[in-house]
Design a protein around this motif. Sequence first.
Motif, PDB file in Angstrom:
ATOM      1  N   ALA A 116       0.848  -1.199   0.000  1.00 19.61           N
ATOM      2  CA  ALA A 116       0.000   0.000   0.000  1.00 19.61           C
ATOM      3  C   ALA A 116       0.881   1.246   0.000  1.00 19.61           C
ATOM      4  CB  ALA A 116      -0.927  -0.012   1.213  1.00 19.61           C
ATOM      5  N   ALA A 117       1.944   1.209   0.845  1.00 21.37           N
ATOM      6  CA  ALA A 117       2.874   2.345   0.866  1.00 21.37           C
ATOM      7  C   ALA A 117       3.536   2.506  -0.500  1.00 21.37           C
ATOM      8  CB  ALA A 117       3.937   2.120   1.945  1.00 21.37           C
ATOM      9  N   GLN A 118       3.976   1.371  -1.053  1.00 23.18           N
ATOM     10  CA  GLN A 118       4.651   1.402  -2.349  1.00 23.18           C
ATOM     11  C   GLN A 118       3.707   1.932  -3.441  1.00 23.18           C
ATOM     12  OE1 GLN A 118       7.651   1.591  -3.938  1.00 23.18           O
ATOM     13  NE2 GLN A 118       8.271  -0.310  -2.950  1.00 23.18           N
ATOM     14  N   SER A 119       2.435   1.559  -3.367  1.00 19.10           N
ATOM     15  CA  SER A 119       1.470   1.992  -4.390  1.00 19.10           C
ATOM     16  C   SER A 119       1.361   3.506  -4.452  1.00 19.10           C
ATOM     17  CB  SER A 119       0.069   1.454  -4.079  1.00 19.10           C
ATOM     18  OG  SER A 119       0.079   0.074  -4.029  1.00 19.10           O
ATOM     19  N   VAL A 120       1.220   4.127  -3.276  1.00 18.80           N
ATOM     20  CA  VAL A 120       1.053   5.572  -3.262  1.00 18.80           C
ATOM     21  C   VAL A 120       2.277   6.252  -3.867  1.00 18.80           C
ATOM     22  CG1 VAL A 120       0.437   7.539  -1.830  1.00 18.80           C
ATOM     23  CG2 VAL A 120      -0.304   5.278  -1.175  1.00 18.80           C
ATOM     24  N   VAL A 121       3.468   5.702  -3.546  1.00 14.22           N
ATOM     25  CA  VAL A 121       4.700   6.282  -4.088  1.00 14.22           C
ATOM     26  C   VAL A 121       4.749   6.082  -5.603  1.00 14.22           C
ATOM     27  CG1 VAL A 121       7.202   6.031  -4.130  1.00 14.22           C
ATOM     28  CG2 VAL A 121       5.997   6.080  -1.954  1.00 14.22           C
ATOM     29  N   GLY A 160      -3.675  -7.952  12.012  1.00 10.57           N
ATOM     30  CA  GLY A 160      -2.876  -7.460  10.896  1.00 10.57           C
ATOM     31  C   GLY A 160      -3.661  -7.512   9.594  1.00 10.57           C
ATOM     32  N   VAL A 161      -4.410  -8.619   9.388  1.00  9.77           N
ATOM     33  CA  VAL A 161      -5.222  -8.763   8.182  1.00  9.77           C
ATOM     34  C   VAL A 161      -6.325  -7.699   8.160  1.00  9.77           C
ATOM     35  CG1 VAL A 161      -6.933 -10.243   7.079  1.00  9.77           C
ATOM     36  CG2 VAL A 161      -4.753 -11.210   7.832  1.00  9.77           C
ATOM     37  N   ILE A 162      -6.969  -7.521   9.317  1.00 11.57           N
ATOM     38  CA  ILE A 162      -8.051  -6.532   9.380  1.00 11.57           C
ATOM     39  C   ILE A 162      -7.491  -5.134   9.109  1.00 11.57           C
ATOM     40  CG2 ILE A 162      -9.765  -5.497  10.914  1.00 11.57           C
ATOM     41  CD1 ILE A 162      -9.828  -8.313  12.298  1.00 11.57           C
ATOM     42  N   PHE A 163      -6.294  -4.871   9.682  1.00  8.12           N
ATOM     43  CA  PHE A 163      -5.668  -3.575   9.439  1.00  8.12           C
ATOM     44  C   PHE A 163      -5.395  -3.384   7.950  1.00  8.12           C
ATOM     45  CE2 PHE A 163      -1.809  -1.006   8.874  1.00  8.12           C
ATOM     46  CZ  PHE A 163      -2.249   0.178   9.436  1.00  8.12           C
ATOM     47  N   LEU A 164      -4.887  -4.441   7.298  1.00  7.31           N
ATOM     48  CA  LEU A 164      -4.590  -4.348   5.864  1.00  7.31           C
ATOM     49  C   LEU A 164      -5.848  -3.980   5.074  1.00  7.31           C
ATOM     50  CD1 LEU A 164      -3.015  -4.826   3.207  1.00  7.31           C
ATOM     51  CD2 LEU A 164      -3.588  -7.249   3.419  1.00  7.31           C
ATOM     52  N   VAL A 165      -6.966  -4.690   5.374  1.00  6.27           N
ATOM     53  CA  VAL A 165      -8.198  -4.433   4.618  1.00  6.27           C
ATOM     54  C   VAL A 165      -8.675  -3.000   4.854  1.00  6.27           C
ATOM     55  CG1 VAL A 165     -10.608  -5.093   4.386  1.00  6.27           C
ATOM     56  CG2 VAL A 165      -8.855  -6.857   4.572  1.00  6.27           C
ATOM     57  N   LEU A 166      -8.646  -2.571   6.124  1.00  3.31           N
ATOM     58  CA  LEU A 166      -9.096  -1.204   6.428  1.00  3.31           C
ATOM     59  C   LEU A 166      -8.187  -0.173   5.756  1.00  3.31           C
ATOM     60  CD1 LEU A 166     -10.057  -1.469  10.207  1.00  3.31           C
ATOM     61  CD2 LEU A 166     -11.582  -1.359   8.222  1.00  3.31           C
ATOM     62  N   LEU A 167      -6.879  -0.449   5.770  1.00  2.00           N
ATOM     63  CA  LEU A 167      -5.926   0.489   5.158  1.00  2.00           C
ATOM     64  C   LEU A 167      -6.190   0.631   3.662  1.00  2.00           C
ATOM     65  CD1 LEU A 167      -3.218   2.122   5.501  1.00  2.00           C
ATOM     66  CD2 LEU A 167      -2.054   0.042   4.785  1.00  2.00           C
ATOM     67  N   VAL A 168      -6.415  -0.521   2.999  1.00  2.00           N
ATOM     68  CA  VAL A 168      -6.657  -0.478   1.555  1.00  2.00           C
ATOM     69  C   VAL A 168      -7.944   0.282   1.262  1.00  2.00           C
ATOM     70  CG1 VAL A 168      -7.278  -1.915  -0.416  1.00  2.00           C
ATOM     71  CG2 VAL A 168      -5.312  -2.508   0.975  1.00  2.00           C
ATOM     72  N   LEU A 169      -9.003   0.024   2.042  1.00  2.41           N
ATOM     73  CA  LEU A 169     -10.268   0.729   1.803  1.00  2.41           C
ATOM     74  C   LEU A 169     -10.096   2.225   2.034  1.00  2.41           C
ATOM     75  CD1 LEU A 169     -12.869  -1.709   3.419  1.00  2.41           C
ATOM     76  CD2 LEU A 169     -12.407  -1.317   0.993  1.00  2.41           C
ATOM     77  N   MET A 170      -9.361   2.577   3.105  1.00  2.10           N
ATOM     78  CA  MET A 170      -9.192   3.989   3.408  1.00  2.10           C
ATOM     79  C   MET A 170      -8.394   4.692   2.297  1.00  2.10           C
ATOM     80  SD  MET A 170      -7.268   5.721   6.584  1.00  2.10           S
ATOM     81  CE  MET A 170      -5.746   5.799   5.654  1.00  2.10           C
ATOM     82  N   LEU A 171      -7.310   4.045   1.853  1.00  2.00           N
ATOM     83  CA  LEU A 171      -6.506   4.671   0.796  1.00  2.00           C
ATOM     84  C   LEU A 171      -7.292   4.764  -0.510  1.00  2.00           C
ATOM     85  CD1 LEU A 171      -2.943   3.207   1.338  1.00  2.00           C
ATOM     86  CD2 LEU A 171      -3.660   5.573   1.584  1.00  2.00           C
ATOM     87  N   GLY A 223      -3.648   3.415 -12.210  1.00  4.31           N
ATOM     88  CA  GLY A 223      -3.787   2.215 -11.396  1.00  4.31           C
ATOM     89  C   GLY A 223      -4.516   2.538 -10.110  1.00  4.31           C
ATOM     90  N   SER A 224      -4.848   1.490  -9.365  1.00  2.48           N
ATOM     91  CA  SER A 224      -5.561   1.738  -8.121  1.00  2.48           C
ATOM     92  C   SER A 224      -5.014   0.832  -7.033  1.00  2.48           C
ATOM     93  CB  SER A 224      -7.058   1.492  -8.310  1.00  2.48           C
ATOM     94  OG  SER A 224      -7.292   0.110  -8.352  1.00  2.48           O
ATOM     95  N   ILE A 225      -5.276   1.273  -5.814  1.00  4.55           N
ATOM     96  CA  ILE A 225      -4.770   0.551  -4.652  1.00  4.55           C
ATOM     97  C   ILE A 225      -5.435  -0.823  -4.544  1.00  4.55           C
ATOM     98  CG2 ILE A 225      -6.451   1.511  -3.035  1.00  4.55           C
ATOM     99  CD1 ILE A 225      -2.903   1.615  -2.052  1.00  4.55           C
ATOM    100  N   MET A 226      -6.694  -0.930  -5.011  1.00  4.46           N
ATOM    101  CA  MET A 226      -7.364  -2.231  -4.996  1.00  4.46           C
ATOM    102  C   MET A 226      -6.578  -3.225  -5.861  1.00  4.46           C
ATOM    103  SD  MET A 226      -9.797  -1.789  -3.009  1.00  4.46           S
ATOM    104  CE  MET A 226     -10.933  -3.131  -3.090  1.00  4.46           C
ATOM    105  N   GLY A 227      -6.046  -2.749  -6.983  1.00  9.94           N
ATOM    106  CA  GLY A 227      -5.256  -3.600  -7.860  1.00  9.94           C
ATOM    107  C   GLY A 227      -4.070  -4.191  -7.107  1.00  9.94           C
TER     108      GLY A 227
END
Lengths: 353, 258
Positions: A84-89, A203-214, A301-305
């Motif tokens: 997710a961090a890499q995607s934004v960059v 950690g998994v829940i955090f990942l899903v929430l992070l992706v949705l938020m971004l 591109g998108s973060i969902m990708g």
Amino acid sequence: MSTDQNFETGLQGSSNKVAEFDNHDASFLKRFQHALHVTPSLVPLIVLLISLIIFGVLLGSKFFSPFALTLILQQVAIVGIVGAAQSVVILTAGIDLSVGAIMVLSSVVMGQFTFRYGLPPELAVACGLACGAICGFINGWLIAVMKLPPFIVTLGMWQIILATNFLYSANETIRSQDIANQAPLLQLFGEKIKVGGAVFTYGVIFLVLLVLMLAYVLRHTAWGRHVYAVGDDPEAAELSGVNVKRILISVYMLAGVICAFAGWALIGRIGSVSPTSGQLANIESITAVVIGGISLFGGRGSIMGMFFGALIVGVFTLGLRLLGADAQWTFLLIGALIIGAVAVDQWIRKVSV
Amino acid sequence: MEPILKGRGLVKRYGRVTALDHCDFDLYPGEILAVIGDNGAGKSSLIKAVSGAVIPDEGDVYLDGKKVNFHSPIDARNEGIETVYQTLAMSPALSIADNMFMGRELRKPGFRGKFLRQLDRPKMEKIARDKLSELGLMTIQNINQAVETLSGGQRQGVAVARAAAFGSKVIILDEPTAALGVKESRRVLELIQDVKSRGIPIILISHNMPHVFEVADRIHIHRLGKRLCVIKPDEYTMSDAVAFMTGAKEPPTEKNAA
């Protein structure tokens, strides 16, 4: 005016309706390509579904169990967060080779601040997150203000941060039992929620929430639109009123903070704080981003990708392992997927086939 | 009368190339000032210097009689100076509406705008559509289509519509009709008159002499990095203007410059 200068009189009575055309001639391939052009994350989603179906058919309930499917999620949690961090960059047409190093250094800071200086774990975690933000700020400042290429800056920072990590930690691992006894907060992201056979870590829940938020932030806020504009064409963005420097610095800082969260999640995943862990996070995160259809040239591109891309890697890894294949087959297939993903990206970039 | 936008002794060098050589510039309230000159005469550098896109090496820019120091186009925009650049400055992958509102996005009212900072897409799309219709850009089918799917002329139309929608003090148009069709060019000229009637002065850079002579109140002729002279279109012919800017004819004394 002579008569040939009066061509503009032909404008009288010109049409003032918004143009409309019927698309009856669009072939399936064209419509498919158009759909991909509009929603680039469809490609990895389709690949993900197909690979799920193939492994499901080959392996049956061994693979299609809630336990195995959620195991995939647990295995991709760290890569997904770093991705997710890499995607934004990468959306800003940059690249961050220091993501793995920031992750490890942040986790070491969290661990050492708790155990070496006796800080309360809450404060140590905050220091770890601040450490990620500072590393990201240095990256962003060098790139935006000093105008150095992102590849070079983050290649250098990767070495610097990694060396700092080993020097500071003295290559010392903090044991899992000590953390569990004295600072369980550090292992927070390893906590599990069980629903039937399915196991979700925090950690998994955090990942899903992070992706949705971004996904929301990138699509529905001005900042997110500016990230895309900067990746598309920084000069045009600057001229049309985007503060390019501020966007770049904020993007690298955000990436640093997300990597620090990944470092926290890493402690939850492996239990201990180890300065030698997470060495492959750079390459794995870039792999997820590329398979996820985010263009390395920025702006598309998108973060969902990226999320689907990380899951594809997870599905291949677990599926091939359950099939008893040599682990090298996983790498071989993922290599082919990367090249395929970029080929598809070039194809859907074209406005029409 | 005091010029609304004034440049004095502007110098800009790119390495050993001098683009502006102690150039003066005046724009009066409510007028259309055309800037003409050969390729490489420094027209674009002049415009960039007064719109914040480049920082001049020497010289001062005054807006409303007050000295201003623009460090970026954002500074100039905040003062109400809106520019359509030759390169158009659009992000190809983003939609028309996103491009029109770049850097000044509208947010939803209430909680969602204030705390979630959510964009008000429907409102931005509606305004964008209205502005394009005002300009007669009816061939754009979908306001959400990416700018890269538009033709060159449509892109130029969107850029002009963006400047006309937001400029409050000065609008600068760098070759606004270069890629436009007959109908769209006519609309841009009408739009220029329309903006003028709202009292907003316009700087028009163009190689199209008929367009320049039709709409301009005064014509600033630029040659070798500085203002050669300023003429009124009703006192000189197009061939005179071309002769001045290419150096074929001596310019008149600067009676209209001040």
